[in-house]
Design a protein around this motif. Structure first.
Motif, PDB file in Angstrom:
ATOM      1  N   ARG A   4      41.394  91.438  31.747  1.00  0.00           N
ATOM      2  CA  ARG A   4      42.005  92.774  31.696  1.00  0.00           C
ATOM      3  C   ARG A   4      41.407  93.631  30.572  1.00  0.00           C
ATOM      4  NH1 ARG A   4      45.318  89.419  33.938  1.00  0.00           N
ATOM      5  NH2 ARG A   4      45.685  88.296  31.998  1.00  0.00           N
ATOM      6  N   LEU A   5      40.142  93.381  30.255  1.00  0.00           N
ATOM      7  CA  LEU A   5      39.498  94.143  29.187  1.00  0.00           C
ATOM      8  C   LEU A   5      39.395  95.630  29.533  1.00  0.00           C
ATOM      9  CD1 LEU A   5      38.100  94.105  26.457  1.00  0.00           C
ATOM     10  CD2 LEU A   5      35.963  93.496  27.614  1.00  0.00           C
ATOM     11  N   ASN A   6      39.209  95.948  30.811  1.00  0.00           N
ATOM     12  CA  ASN A   6      39.049  97.347  31.220  1.00  0.00           C
ATOM     13  C   ASN A   6      40.327  97.949  31.793  1.00  0.00           C
ATOM     14  OD1 ASN A   6      36.365  97.409  30.442  1.00  0.00           O
ATOM     15  ND2 ASN A   6      35.636  96.690  32.436  1.00  0.00           N
ATOM     16  N   ARG A   7      41.435  97.230  31.669  1.00  0.00           N
ATOM     17  CA  ARG A   7      42.689  97.780  32.194  1.00  0.00           C
ATOM     18  C   ARG A   7      43.148  98.954  31.331  1.00  0.00           C
ATOM     19  NH1 ARG A   7      47.996  94.632  34.480  1.00  0.00           N
ATOM     20  NH2 ARG A   7      49.503  95.695  33.197  1.00  0.00           N
ATOM     21  N   VAL A   8      43.705  99.980  31.959  1.00  0.00           N
ATOM     22  CA  VAL A   8      44.025 101.238  31.272  1.00  0.00           C
ATOM     23  C   VAL A   8      45.198 101.076  30.318  1.00  0.00           C
ATOM     24  CG1 VAL A   8      44.781 103.628  31.590  1.00  0.00           C
ATOM     25  CG2 VAL A   8      43.058 102.632  33.118  1.00  0.00           C
ATOM     26  N   SER A   9      46.270 100.378  30.739  1.00  0.00           N
ATOM     27  CA  SER A   9      47.455 100.324  29.875  1.00  0.00           C
ATOM     28  C   SER A   9      48.223  99.025  30.071  1.00  0.00           C
ATOM     29  CB  SER A   9      48.383 101.508  30.165  1.00  0.00           C
ATOM     30  OG  SER A   9      48.905 101.417  31.477  1.00  0.00           O
ATOM     31  N   PHE A  10      49.033  98.695  29.059  1.00  0.00           N
ATOM     32  CA  PHE A  10      49.918  97.534  29.086  1.00  0.00           C
ATOM     33  C   PHE A  10      51.329  97.986  28.714  1.00  0.00           C
ATOM     34  CE2 PHE A  10      45.749  95.771  28.622  1.00  0.00           C
ATOM     35  CZ  PHE A  10      45.782  94.559  29.294  1.00  0.00           C
ATOM     36  N   GLY A  11      52.297  97.164  29.050  1.00  0.00           N
ATOM     37  CA  GLY A  11      53.691  97.529  28.817  1.00  0.00           C
ATOM     38  C   GLY A  11      54.053  97.646  27.351  1.00  0.00           C
ATOM     39  N   PHE A  12      53.361  96.922  26.486  1.00  0.00           N
ATOM     40  CA  PHE A  12      53.752  96.907  25.071  1.00  0.00           C
ATOM     41  C   PHE A  12      53.207  98.099  24.270  1.00  0.00           C
ATOM     42  CE2 PHE A  12      50.012  94.096  25.583  1.00  0.00           C
ATOM     43  CZ  PHE A  12      49.088  94.812  24.845  1.00  0.00           C
ATOM     44  N   GLU A  13      52.315  98.891  24.838  1.00  0.00           N
ATOM     45  CA  GLU A  13      51.605  99.887  24.033  1.00  0.00           C
ATOM     46  C   GLU A  13      52.493 101.040  23.554  1.00  0.00           C
ATOM     47  OE1 GLU A  13      47.120 100.282  24.842  1.00  0.00           O
ATOM     48  OE2 GLU A  13      47.987  99.943  26.827  1.00  0.00           O
ATOM     49  N   ARG A  14      53.622 101.309  24.242  1.00  0.00           N
ATOM     50  CA  ARG A  14      54.552 102.345  23.767  1.00  0.00           C
ATOM     51  C   ARG A  14      55.908 101.747  23.377  1.00  0.00           C
ATOM     52  NH1 ARG A  14      53.558 106.214  28.731  1.00  0.00           N
ATOM     53  NH2 ARG A  14      52.492 104.341  29.444  1.00  0.00           N
ATOM     54  N   TRP A  15      55.919 100.437  23.284  1.00  0.00           N
ATOM     55  CA  TRP A  15      57.086  99.722  22.763  1.00  0.00           C
ATOM     56  C   TRP A  15      57.133  99.971  21.253  1.00  0.00           C
ATOM     57  CZ3 TRP A  15      56.558  94.108  20.995  1.00  0.00           C
ATOM     58  CH2 TRP A  15      57.803  93.543  20.675  1.00  0.00           C
ATOM     59  N   LEU A  16      58.314 100.263  20.707  1.00  0.00           N
ATOM     60  CA  LEU A  16      58.413 100.675  19.312  1.00  0.00           C
ATOM     61  C   LEU A  16      57.994  99.580  18.336  1.00  0.00           C
ATOM     62  CD1 LEU A  16      61.659 102.866  19.211  1.00  0.00           C
ATOM     63  CD2 LEU A  16      59.274 103.570  19.466  1.00  0.00           C
ATOM     64  N   LYS A  17      58.017  98.310  18.755  1.00  0.00           N
ATOM     65  CA  LYS A  17      57.608  97.224  17.865  1.00  0.00           C
ATOM     66  C   LYS A  17      56.136  96.835  18.045  1.00  0.00           C
ATOM     67  CE  LYS A  17      62.151  95.144  17.143  1.00  0.00           C
ATOM     68  NZ  LYS A  17      62.907  93.890  17.029  1.00  0.00           N
ATOM     69  N   HIS A  18      55.411  97.640  18.802  1.00  0.00           N
ATOM     70  CA  HIS A  18      53.998  97.359  19.054  1.00  0.00           C
ATOM     71  C   HIS A  18      53.196  97.418  17.757  1.00  0.00           C
ATOM     72  CE1 HIS A  18      50.007  97.414  20.637  1.00  0.00           C
ATOM     73  NE2 HIS A  18      49.813  98.726  20.477  1.00  0.00           N
ATOM     74  N   ASP A  19      52.288  96.442  17.574  1.00  0.00           N
ATOM     75  CA  ASP A  19      51.400  96.411  16.406  1.00  0.00           C
ATOM     76  C   ASP A  19      49.989  96.777  16.879  1.00  0.00           C
ATOM     77  OD1 ASP A  19      49.709  95.725  14.260  1.00  0.00           O
ATOM     78  OD2 ASP A  19      51.159  94.246  13.541  1.00  0.00           O
ATOM     79  N   ALA A  20      49.627  98.039  16.723  1.00  0.00           N
ATOM     80  CA  ALA A  20      48.350  98.546  17.234  1.00  0.00           C
ATOM     81  C   ALA A  20      47.160  97.883  16.558  1.00  0.00           C
ATOM     82  CB  ALA A  20      48.289 100.063  17.059  1.00  0.00           C
ATOM     83  N   SER A  21      47.278  97.505  15.298  1.00  0.00           N
ATOM     84  CA  SER A  21      46.136  96.915  14.585  1.00  0.00           C
ATOM     85  C   SER A  21      45.783  95.538  15.154  1.00  0.00           C
ATOM     86  CB  SER A  21      46.439  96.817  13.087  1.00  0.00           C
ATOM     87  OG  SER A  21      47.558  95.962  12.857  1.00  0.00           O
TER      88      SER A  21
END
Length: 751
Positions: free
Chosen positions: A223-240
């Motif tokens: 899923r390297l080229n997948r556009v989005s995942f469910g956790f990306e706008r979850w408030l506890k998401h760790d973007a780093s």
């Protein structure tokens, strides 16, 4: 780093593979259950599973679980969760509710109650309320109700993880990507790829198996080229953490594609799904490596452009649901087995099918079978090692080192057989003796010709002796791949004149029944007897017996194999007198558009396809014979996408047709008054009109072959003077029909 409990779902039957995969991805405290695996790990572990798992459908983070005895219990339990920690008040959400109980009898109602509780919680805490979004929500919540207990989870994956993002186009029966990956892992592809082995898929559809195989071989996150995942706008998401994992995956992809990669190729007869596969491969950014091309199963063999290491042939052939489909698919699987035996000795092969019985037609002994599910369909992955000891053969072929007891048994059988022949000889009348002599004389003459010309079905006798008025045809046939060929005989007695006494006619037929097995040394169970009379209406399509009393087999004719049934119908499925015409069509068909009118079992179309026709279209009124034609195509590894069958009244079809063809066979019956036809067909009366209509469908430079079996037929040359008409009848009569050269007449007609 904080540790969490997670639940990964997967297709039923892949749980064990998912368990191993999660362990490799760093998960701990694993516990397998139906259609999923519980595991522990950090948020980084969950992100890694979302990115790298080839098998999971969902990665869920359970927030709470509680008893549900009423609607209020469900609402209250959900509202107790601190939703402001997970979703912004102005955000969007979507609830997936699974399961029912006495309290919650409808999943839609359950989803609404969960949604209401979340909305009310956030409104009370912040003064704002989120909205529902069926597409791309900020947070996806999963509620699973079972045995009056509900588990509420954050869906970290979002859309199902089987959707990698590369499959923009798909065929008619697409396989999910994670199931394809599971099949590849079960087949041993990771080990074969690591050793440099190739992967070939002869019926690749839209390319899912090929792409998943490439992702495995090149160490590319699915899923390297997948556009989005469910956790990306979850408030506890760790973007780093997520960015670090993506960077690592990109680097692994770069290194993977720099390696010497194995050959991966796919083929399919349907140009539409090949185009879909090409688009999917481009979207997956693998078009510099993977190759697909349009090719019939009949042409499937090892690529010759490079030296290939032994590898894996893996495919998901159709398996059919209707009886007619299944019967023709038996031939398709048999042909696949033949291609594997002839071309891929030393390779591994796997067939994934929803009908495991079809796998038995391949003439190969499976060494492993895995029970799997394709959605809700129980299926099986059947694995083979292509080696001579896996070929399903007769007992003699399997082991030529017979025991002494076996030799004694065979010797006893031979003594019984010889005794029976002596008894048969004693029972022969003088007339039957004369018939035996004639048959053996004909056999001696025609056998040499047949061997020299690779003819395996021919007319041995055609009323040579007036008192024994019958046609006798012999066939060298094979009932299953790997089984030895056997000789069969088909006897058709012509109706006796009214001047012949019925008792005398019956005695003559009894003589034939005694003479044929004796003269030809063919067991009685491989001889069929029929009375030939003029057909009326649909009589030619009707069964003589509900079930065959003997084997259904195939014979080789040129490059084609053709399906023969001597017991159920008046005709066997193959008109032997037209053998030269069929071979001529095969030699003329390359890159041509071929039309076969009154196609019967489409044997001429099979020859055209094997000769390289661009496509074939076969038209007949009988669904019985069209189903038979399907078996003939499948037996030769030919697809219906390139070889269409159409049920229609040929006369009406010709009048309405607006297509153009380069090669046409028009071989109508002499007479037909079938109820399925709008008019009565009389070939003498109607041939000019039929030919005019057929010539309208014939492209410039094309050839129409017109033939019929009416002995009194006279071609109206004057009415057809606008065309170039050539009588080729003499050229289309083979050695076995020279005693009866009026069996048919044949012309080529051109503009």
């Amino acid at each position: 780093m904080t540790q969490y409990q997670f639940f990964a779902t997967c297709p039923k039957s892949l749980e064990g593979l998912l368990f191993s995969e999660l362990a490799q991805l760093g998960a701990t405290e694993l516990r397998e259950t139906v259609a999923g695996v519980y595991f522990s790990g950090s948020i980084e572990t969950a992100y890694r599973v979302c990115l790298w798992s080839r098998l999971a459908n969902k990665v869920l983070l359970p927030l709470t679980s509680f008893e549900v005895k009423s609607q209020e219990d469900l609402y209250d339990g959900v509202r107790d969760i601190r939703w402001e920690e997970h979703l912004a008040p102005q955000g969007t959400l979507l609830v997936d509710f699974v399961g029912t109980s006495d309290a919650i009898r409808n999943t839609q109602f359950g989803a609404v109650k969960v949604k209401d509780a979340i909305v009310d919680c956030l409104r009370d805490a912040t003064g704002e309320r989120p909205s529902v979004a069926k597409q791309d929500p900020d947070l996806r919540i999963n509620a699973r109700l079972s045995r009056d207990k509900v588990v509420i989870s954050v869906d970290l994956s979002g859309d199902s993880l089987h959707r990698r993002g590369y499959r923009l186009k798909q065929g008619s029966a697409p396989m999910k990507e994670n199931l394809a990956a599971g099949i590849l892992i079960r087949s041993g592809w990771p080990e074969i790829a690591a050793a440099g082995g190739a992967l070939l898929d002869p019926m690749c559809g839209s390319g899912t198996i090929l792409i998943e195989a490439a992702l495995i071989a090149a160490d590319i996150a699915p899923r390297l080229n997948r556009v989005s995942f469910g956790f990306e706008r979850w408030l506890k998401h760790d973007a780093s953490i997520w960015q670090k994992l993506r960077d690592e995956a990109h680097e692994r992809r770069r290194k993977g594609l720099e390696k010497d990669l194995p050959e991966i190729r796919g083929y399919d007869a349907d140009i539409r799904v090949i185009r879909a596969a090409e688009e999917n491969i481009v979207t997956a950014e693998l078009d510099h490596w993977l190759r697909v091309s349009r090719k019939e199963l009949a042409e499937f063999k090892k690529p010759t452009h490079t030296e290939l290491k032994k590898g894996l042939v893996l495919s998901n052939p159709p398996y059919g649901e209707r009886l007619g489909e299944v019967e023709s698919l038996k031939m398709l699987y048999a042909h696949l087995g033949e291609r594997l035996r002839n071309e891929f000795q030393g390779w591994r092969a796997g067939v994934f099918t929803g009908n495991p019985e079809l796998g038995k037609q391949m003439g190969l002994r499976a060494d492993k079978k895995y029970k799997l599910f394709n959605g809700t369909i129980p299926s099986e992955l059947i694995m083979f090692t292509i080696a001579s000891d896996a070929f399903v053969q007769s007992r003699v072929e399997q082991d030529d080192r017979f025991s002494r007891d076996e030799e004694k048994r065979l010797a006893a059988e031979e003594r019984v057989r010889e005794t029976n022949r002596q008894e048969q000889a004693a029972a022969l009348s003088n007339g039957a003796h004369m018939l035996v002599n004639r048959l053996q004389k004909n056999l001696k003459q025609l056998e040499k010709w047949a061997r020299k010309n690779d003819v395996f079905a021919y007319r041995l006798y055609d009323a040579d002796m007036p008192e024994y008025s019958a046609a006798i045809d012999v066939y060298c046939g094979q009932t299953q791949p790997g089984k030895p060929e056997q000789w069969y005989a088909n006897v058709q007695e012509y109706a006796a004149p009214k001047s012949v006494d019925e008792d005398r006619a019956a005695q003559r037929f009894a003589d034939i029944e005694l003479a044929v097995p004796f003269a030809l040394d063919i067991p009685a169970e491989r001889i069929s007897y029929k009375h030939r009379r003029r057909n009326k209406g649909t009589q030619q399509y009707e069964k003589l017996t509900e079930l065959p009393t003997g084997d259904v087999f195939s014979v080789q004719e040129g490059a084609a194999k053709l399906h023969i049934n001597m017991w159920q119908y008046l005709d066997t499925g193959l008109f032997l007198d037209h053998r030269p015409v069929r071979k001529m069509i095969a030699s003329m068909a390359k890159d041509k558009r071929f039309l076969n009118l009154f196609c019967y079992t489409a044997t001429a179309s099979v020859h055209a396809a094997m000769g390289g026709a661009r496509f074939t279209l076969s038209v007949d009124m009988s669904n019985t014979y069209l189903n038979w034609a399907r078996k003939n195509f499948a037996l030769n590894g030919l697809s219906e996408s390139k070889n269409r069958l159409e049920q229609a009244d040929c006369l009406k079809w010709l009048e309405e047709n607006d297509q153009q063809f380069d090669l046409i066979l028009l071989d109508p019956p002499s007479f037909s008054n079938s109820k399925r036809m709008e008019d009565v067909l009389d070939v003498q009366r109607d041939h000019v009109s039929m030919i005019h209509h057929a010539m309208r469908a014939l492209a410039e430079g094309g050839t129409l072959i017109f033939s019929n079996n009416l002995r009194s037929f006279k071609l109206d040359s004057e009415a057809l003077s606008a065309y170039t008409v050539t009588d080729i009848s003499a050229k289309t009569i083979d050695e076995d029909f020279k005693r009866n050269p009026k069996i048919h007449q044949c012309w080529t007609i051109a503009h």
